[in-house]
Design a protein around this motif. Structure first.
Motif: not given
Length: 315
Positions: A48, A54, A56-57, A59-61, A63-64, A102
């Protein structure tokens, strides 16, 4: 089975660690991330694009992909950090606190490396102890000391399973030098094969700690697998394999290439950084607490480096 997210996966350490982790834990269980797209062999598994500044980005990756571990390697190295100190702070400290957050929020195990750059001119120069005075005079060093303290804080305050080592200069034939003070110890092998000569930007007699990349990668995995009950320290374990000056590398190379010559054109910025670092560090605490032991000395490493670099030029 571990699921690991690696930041800075295309950098000096990450580009080699990614493959070793995928071999150990399975390709699909190791997610590489970097600020640019992966190419070639690094694109053979999950990857990714993530800017660690960043939050938020990141954390998003994490978690995903349902990871349980972050290995946070994204950083601006010592020489470049002196040229761009504000950028270094934003990446090295901003990225680190984002990654720690994170790990806290998702209850992840966490690794990040420190460096001998965390020491300064007032630190004991020879056999530098694990716990000692740290007053670095570079932005990179300031970042590393702050990072060590921050990782300890997240362990004590939030219970995050943080772990780390203080890397010496790392030597590898895989990734080109990336702006570190010790990178001459990589360049010298390429020039030995290509031109049978090298002009060092670090002065004669300047000893610094070094380690061959296979030992560094093994140390990361060994520490992350270590029994937490045996870790009296958590972060920034001293580890090293070689204490050497440029002429020591020159002599090791001459055993294989007798006509090799070494001279000097000292870079004041990198020389000043090198002068502020130890001549040698004591790794005994890492050996005691989790069994650290380097396998490569300067001669064994030199033989392997020359062989591998020669292969690269003859492909």
């Amino acid at each position: 089975m571990k699921r690991i997210l690696v930041t800075g996966a295309l950098g000096q350490i990450g580009s080699e660690l990614l493959g070793q982790l995928r071999e150990a834990y399975g390709t699909d269980n190791v997610i590489g991330t970097d600020i640019r797209e992966a190419e070639g062999e690094h694109n053979n598994g999950p990857f990714e694009v993530v800017d660690v500044t960043n939050a938020d980005r990141l954390h998003e990756v994490a978690k995903a992909h349902n990871v349980d571990t972050i290995m946070h390697l994204a950083a601006l190295l010592s020489a470049k950090a002196e040229i761009y100190p504000k950028v270094a702070w934003d990446i090295n400290m901003g990225g680190l606190v984002n990654a720690l957050e994170v790990a806290h929020e998702l209850e992840l195990q966490f690794f990040t490396p420190s460096s001998i750059g965390a020491f300064g001119p007032t630190t004991p120069k020879d056999q530098t102890p694990q716990d000692t005075l740290q007053r670095p005079t570079t932005m990179y060093g300031v970042n590393k000391v702050a990072g060590e303290l921050l990782a300890d804080y997240y362990y004590h305050r939030f219970g995050v399973d943080t772990r780390g080592v203080r890397f010496p200069g790392l030597i590898s034939y895989v990734t080109p030098p990336g702006g570190g003070t010790t990178d001459y110890a990589v360049e010298i092998y390429y020039e030995a094969i290509k031109n049978k000569a090298y002009r060092s930007y670090i002065g004669e007699g300047t000893k610094m700690d070094m380690m061959y990349m296979p030992d560094a990668l093994n140390a990361i995995i060994q520490l992350m697998e270590a029994d937490p009950a045996k870790l009296e320290h958590r972060n920034a374990f001293n580890i090293s394999a070689i204490s050497a000056a440029p002429e020591d590398f020159g002599k090791a190379i001459q055993k294989h290439i007798p006509e090799f010559t070494l001279d000097y054109e000292v870079d004041p910025i990198r020389q000043n950084i090198a002068n502020s670092w130890p001549n040698s560090i004591d790794s005994s605490v890492a050996t005691k607490e989790w069994g650290f032991q380097a396998e490569y000395d300067i001669d064994r490493m030199t033989e392997d480096m020359l062989e591998k670099v020669k292969e690269k030029y003859t492909k």
